[in-house]
Design an enzyme around this catalytic site. Structure first.
Site, PDB file in Angstrom:
ATOM      1  N   ASP A   1      -5.418 -12.884  -4.697  1.00 49.33           N
ATOM      2  CA  ASP A   1      -4.923 -12.892  -3.312  1.00 49.33           C
ATOM      3  C   ASP A   1      -5.136 -14.283  -2.731  1.00 49.33           C
ATOM      4  O   ASP A   1      -6.282 -14.763  -2.650  1.00 49.33           O
ATOM      5  CB  ASP A   1      -5.682 -11.869  -2.454  1.00 49.33           C
ATOM      6  CG  ASP A   1      -5.043 -10.484  -2.511  1.00 49.33           C
ATOM      7  OD1 ASP A   1      -4.077 -10.300  -3.267  1.00 49.33           O
ATOM      8  OD2 ASP A   1      -5.524  -9.588  -1.781  1.00 49.33           O
TER       9      ASP A   1
ATOM     10  N   GLU B   1     -10.013 -12.381  -3.773  1.00 55.58           N
ATOM     11  CA  GLU B   1      -9.262 -12.975  -2.661  1.00 55.58           C
ATOM     12  C   GLU B   1     -10.004 -14.240  -2.255  1.00 55.58           C
ATOM     13  O   GLU B   1     -11.217 -14.217  -2.024  1.00 55.58           O
ATOM     14  CB  GLU B   1      -9.156 -12.007  -1.480  1.00 55.58           C
ATOM     15  CG  GLU B   1      -8.440 -12.654  -0.296  1.00 55.58           C
ATOM     16  CD  GLU B   1      -8.066 -11.681   0.807  1.00 55.58           C
ATOM     17  OE1 GLU B   1      -7.547 -10.593   0.500  1.00 55.58           O
ATOM     18  OE2 GLU B   1      -8.315 -12.013   1.974  1.00 55.58           O
TER      19      GLU B   1
ATOM     20  N   GLU C   1     -10.823  -5.418  -5.772  1.00 54.38           N
ATOM     21  CA  GLU C   1     -10.858  -6.547  -4.822  1.00 54.38           C
ATOM     22  C   GLU C   1     -12.081  -6.411  -3.925  1.00 54.38           C
ATOM     23  O   GLU C   1     -12.242  -5.405  -3.235  1.00 54.38           O
ATOM     24  CB  GLU C   1      -9.585  -6.552  -3.983  1.00 54.38           C
ATOM     25  CG  GLU C   1      -9.592  -7.619  -2.904  1.00 54.38           C
ATOM     26  CD  GLU C   1      -8.314  -7.641  -2.079  1.00 54.38           C
ATOM     27  OE1 GLU C   1      -7.265  -7.176  -2.560  1.00 54.38           O
ATOM     28  OE2 GLU C   1      -8.381  -8.128  -0.932  1.00 54.38           O
TER      29      GLU C   1
ATOM     30  N   ASP D   1      -7.678 -14.525   7.469  1.00 54.09           N
ATOM     31  CA  ASP D   1      -6.420 -14.435   6.697  1.00 54.09           C
ATOM     32  C   ASP D   1      -5.390 -15.489   7.089  1.00 54.09           C
ATOM     33  O   ASP D   1      -4.228 -15.176   7.394  1.00 54.09           O
ATOM     34  CB  ASP D   1      -5.791 -13.040   6.877  1.00 54.09           C
ATOM     35  CG  ASP D   1      -6.406 -12.012   5.934  1.00 54.09           C
ATOM     36  OD1 ASP D   1      -6.877 -12.386   4.851  1.00 54.09           O
ATOM     37  OD2 ASP D   1      -6.404 -10.811   6.293  1.00 54.09           O
TER      38      ASP D   1
ATOM     39  N   ASP E   1      -1.672 -12.712   0.529  1.00 61.62           N
ATOM     40  CA  ASP E   1      -2.373 -11.765   1.406  1.00 61.62           C
ATOM     41  C   ASP E   1      -2.962 -12.501   2.609  1.00 61.62           C
ATOM     42  O   ASP E   1      -4.158 -12.777   2.674  1.00 61.62           O
ATOM     43  CB  ASP E   1      -3.466 -11.022   0.634  1.00 61.62           C
ATOM     44  CG  ASP E   1      -4.037  -9.873   1.457  1.00 61.62           C
ATOM     45  OD1 ASP E   1      -3.448  -9.559   2.502  1.00 61.62           O
ATOM     46  OD2 ASP E   1      -5.070  -9.316   1.070  1.00 61.62           O
TER      47      ASP E   1
ATOM     48  N   ASP F   1       1.817   1.948   3.575  1.00 61.89           N
ATOM     49  CA  ASP F   1       2.629   0.965   4.312  1.00 61.89           C
ATOM     50  C   ASP F   1       4.054   1.484   4.419  1.00 61.89           C
ATOM     51  O   ASP F   1       4.797   1.125   5.339  1.00 61.89           O
ATOM     52  CB  ASP F   1       2.714  -0.378   3.567  1.00 61.89           C
ATOM     53  CG  ASP F   1       1.407  -1.139   3.553  1.00 61.89           C
ATOM     54  OD1 ASP F   1       0.530  -0.837   4.362  1.00 61.89           O
ATOM     55  OD2 ASP F   1       1.274  -2.056   2.698  1.00 61.89           O
TER      56      ASP F   1
ATOM     57  N   ASP G   1     -12.558 -12.111   8.589  1.00 64.08           N
ATOM     58  CA  ASP G   1     -11.404 -12.219   7.690  1.00 64.08           C
ATOM     59  C   ASP G   1     -10.171 -12.693   8.460  1.00 64.08           C
ATOM     60  O   ASP G   1      -9.305 -11.905   8.821  1.00 64.08           O
ATOM     61  CB  ASP G   1     -11.161 -10.829   7.070  1.00 64.08           C
ATOM     62  CG  ASP G   1     -10.309 -10.902   5.823  1.00 64.08           C
ATOM     63  OD1 ASP G   1     -10.064 -12.022   5.344  1.00 64.08           O
ATOM     64  OD2 ASP G   1      -9.901  -9.837   5.331  1.00 64.08           O
TER      65      ASP G   1
ATOM     66  N   HIS H   1     -12.122 -13.943   0.921  1.00 67.11           N
ATOM     67  CA  HIS H   1     -13.222 -12.980   0.835  1.00 67.11           C
ATOM     68  C   HIS H   1     -14.451 -13.623   0.185  1.00 67.11           C
ATOM     69  O   HIS H   1     -15.584 -13.255   0.506  1.00 67.11           O
ATOM     70  CB  HIS H   1     -12.799 -11.756   0.025  1.00 67.11           C
ATOM     71  CG  HIS H   1     -11.777 -10.907   0.721  1.00 67.11           C
ATOM     72  ND1 HIS H   1     -11.219  -9.806   0.145  1.00 67.11           N
ATOM     73  CD2 HIS H   1     -11.217 -11.013   1.951  1.00 67.11           C
ATOM     74  CE1 HIS H   1     -10.351  -9.241   0.989  1.00 67.11           C
ATOM     75  NE2 HIS H   1     -10.333  -9.973   2.088  1.00 67.11           N
TER      76      HIS H   1
ATOM     77  N   HIS I   1       0.865  -1.179   0.000  1.00 70.46           N
ATOM     78  CA  HIS I   1       0.000   0.000   0.000  1.00 70.46           C
ATOM     79  C   HIS I   1       0.903   1.232   0.000  1.00 70.46           C
ATOM     80  O   HIS I   1       2.015   1.184   0.537  1.00 70.46           O
ATOM     81  CB  HIS I   1      -0.842   0.074   1.281  1.00 70.46           C
ATOM     82  CG  HIS I   1      -1.863  -1.007   1.432  1.00 70.46           C
ATOM     83  ND1 HIS I   1      -1.650  -2.123   2.193  1.00 70.46           N
ATOM     84  CD2 HIS I   1      -3.121  -1.119   0.957  1.00 70.46           C
ATOM     85  CE1 HIS I   1      -2.725  -2.893   2.161  1.00 70.46           C
ATOM     86  NE2 HIS I   1      -3.641  -2.309   1.413  1.00 70.46           N
TER      87      HIS I   1
HETATM   88  C1  3MF Z   1      -8.339  -6.735   3.331  1.00 63.15           C
HETATM   89  C2  3MF Z   1      -7.461  -7.047   2.200  1.00 63.15           C
HETATM   90  C3  3MF Z   1      -6.521  -5.948   1.825  1.00 63.15           C
HETATM   91  C4  3MF Z   1      -6.291  -5.830   0.335  1.00 63.15           C
HETATM   92  C5  3MF Z   1      -5.296  -4.756   0.062  1.00 63.15           C
HETATM   93  C6  3MF Z   1      -4.934  -4.712  -1.392  1.00 63.15           C
HETATM   94  C7  3MF Z   1      -4.978  -5.431   3.554  1.00 63.15           C
HETATM   95  O1  3MF Z   1      -9.040  -7.816   3.742  1.00 63.15           O
HETATM   96  O2  3MF Z   1      -7.481  -8.125   1.681  1.00 63.15           O
HETATM   97  O3  3MF Z   1      -5.286  -6.205   2.466  1.00 63.15           O
HETATM   98  O4  3MF Z   1      -5.866  -7.023  -0.225  1.00 63.15           O
HETATM   99  O5  3MF Z   1      -5.797  -3.545   0.496  1.00 63.15           O
HETATM  100  O6  3MF Z   1      -5.533  -3.735  -2.051  1.00 63.15           O
HETATM  101 MG    MG Z   2      -6.647  -8.978  -0.063  1.00 61.66          MG
HETATM  102 MG    MG Z   3      -8.409  -9.954   3.281  1.00 65.25          MG
END
Ligand code: 3MF
Ligand code: MG
Ligand code: MG
Length: 412
Positions: free
Chosen positions: A275, A247, A209, A287, A317, A80, A285, A250, A77
């Site tokens: 992702d 993703e 996304e 992850d 991700d 970041d 989420d 997601h 980002h």
């Molecule tokens: C949030 C995400 C994000 C996006 C990222 C890329 C922090 O659940 O998945 O990760 O992937 O903003 O644009």
């Molecule tokens: Mg993502």
């Molecule tokens: Mg995510």
């Protein structure tokens, strides 16, 4: 076992991950189009109900470690790596130059840049807020990210409109908000065309996304399918430049079959970027690292992608769990995630060549050979034994996942 003092714990973790085996060399890992996000490795374990468990780590450290592991690409980002107040200033150019050096030293490339439009207080009412000042600032941010992307040699820009929505109903008019959001994406694409021309580079691939919930209560573009409709809605001035960054988790979060989502994106020619992670259906989420929860589904996802020639980028991700230390992030979490992905990818190749699956699939397509007609009962009767092959294929896929197809059995 005797207690393990803290100064011996890293050595133990390193010895046991080596004992796990199944890892690939950095050279092999670099052959895959896998990217490591800055935010994933730098994640400190914090959340709404969680304090951080790991100390902060800067981009130089993340890039160096990714390079050692053999992750070929890095993603970020804007904020970041660049403080919000430094965006678009000389300080930004300085930081971007330092990033370029760090990437070159690590033998890595930047593949994707993304604009943070969800964290800062300015996005409280989303990047497509009623106030034209917020929207103008959003345009500045996405255009500035395009500049950073071209500077670092990236080919992709991702947009996660996580704050595009609301908490209370009726406060925003959805069609208006979506038009404003489209105007922001248009600003990014139009700026990209101008910059790419000036630099003699190709334009970036702009990838939307989706996530169905979190951080807003209601999200205006909650799924990849909603985004496909948005791309085709006529609101975008350059729909050909805009595709998807689905993703995996997601889509599970709203109860979808991720592979079916990917199939729809492939048919629309809009699967640009992916992702990769894992988690649970209809939950938040979490992850989790790729393949730790749904390895069979992941195998099937990769079979589909290989069948359609999608070779990446695969963006890691996920969030190393808060039980993992910073040493663990780079000695276990990232190398193990990459290695599980490669193993599943190669297994997907085996699936595609498996003679049992081939013959079963061909037989299903050949059918019973009855002439097409209006007799439903006769058609079913003629095919019904062949249909058992659906379950047989499922069994064979699990065998391949478990290594049983190579003769692994248990006798007790
Ligand atoms: C949030 C995400 C994000 C996006 C990222 C890329 C922090 O659940 O998945 O990760 O992937 O903003 O644009
Ligand atoms: Mg993502
Ligand atoms: Mg995510």
């Amino acid at each position: 076992m005797t207690p393990v003092p803290v100064n011996q714990q890293q050595a133990l973790v390193s010895r046991l991950i080596a004992a796990c085996g199944g890892s690939y060399s950095p050279e092999t890992r670099r052959r895959y189009y896998i990217s490591g996000p800055q935010w994933a490795a730098a994640y400190q374990g914090q959340a709404l109900f969680h304090a951080p468990t790991r100390p902060a780590i800067d981009f130089e450290g993340v890039i160096r470690k990714y390079g050692e592991i053999g992750i070929g690409y890095w993603t970020t980002h804007d904020t970041d790596v660049i403080p919000t107040e430094a965006l678009g200033t000389d300080k930004q150019s300085e930081i971007v130059a330092r990033i370029g050096k760090a990437l070159a030293n690590a033998g890595m490339k930047c593949s994707m840049v993304t604009t943070e439009t969800f964290y800062h207080a300015v996005w409280a009412a989303s990047p497509a807020a009623e106030d034209a000042g917020v929207r103008g600032y959003a345009d500045f941010r996405v255009k500035n990210t395009v500049d950073i992307g071209h500077e670092l040699g990236a080919n992709f820009a991702v947009y996660w409109p996580g704050s595009l929505g609301y908490y209370v109903q009726g406060a925003v008019e959805e069609t208006e908000t979506l038009k404003w959001y489209a105007a922001c994406i248009n600003a990014a694409c139009e700026h990209d065309i101008a910059v790419a021309k000036r630099k003699g580079r190709a334009t970036l691939k702009h990838c939307l996304e989706a996530k169905p919930f979190e951080p807003q209560a209601e999200i205006l573009l909650p799924t990849s399918d909603a985004m496909l409709a948005f791309i085709a809605s006529g609101l975008l001035t350059h729909p050909e430049m805009v595709g998807l960054n689905p993703e995996y988790l997601h889509e599970l979060m709203w109860g979808a079959a991720p592979r079916a989502v990917l199939a729809r994106a492939l048919l629309a020619g809009k699967l640009f970027h992916f992702d990769i992670n894992d988690g649970y259906r209809l939950k938040h989420d979490v992850d989790i690292g790729v393949g730790l929860v749904n390895p069979l589904d992941w195998l099937n996802v990769l079979v589909l992608l290989r069948a359609h020639g999608f070779n990446g980028p695969f963006n890691l991700d996920y969030k190393p769990p808060r039980t993992t230390s910073n040493h663990g992030v780079f000695s276990v979490s990232f190398p193990a995630a990459v290695d599980r992905f490669i193993t599943l990818w190669e297994m997907a190749g085996e699936v595609r060549e498996d003679p049992v699956i081939h013959e079963a699939t061909d037989a299903l397509k050949a059918g019973a050979g009855v002439a097409p007609g209006a007799d439903a009962k006769a058609i079913h009767e003629a095919n019904k034994e062949l249909l058992t092959l659906h379950e047989l294929i499922g069994h064979r896929l699990v065998q391949i996942l478990l290594g049983v197809h190579r003769g692994r059995t248990f006798s007790i």
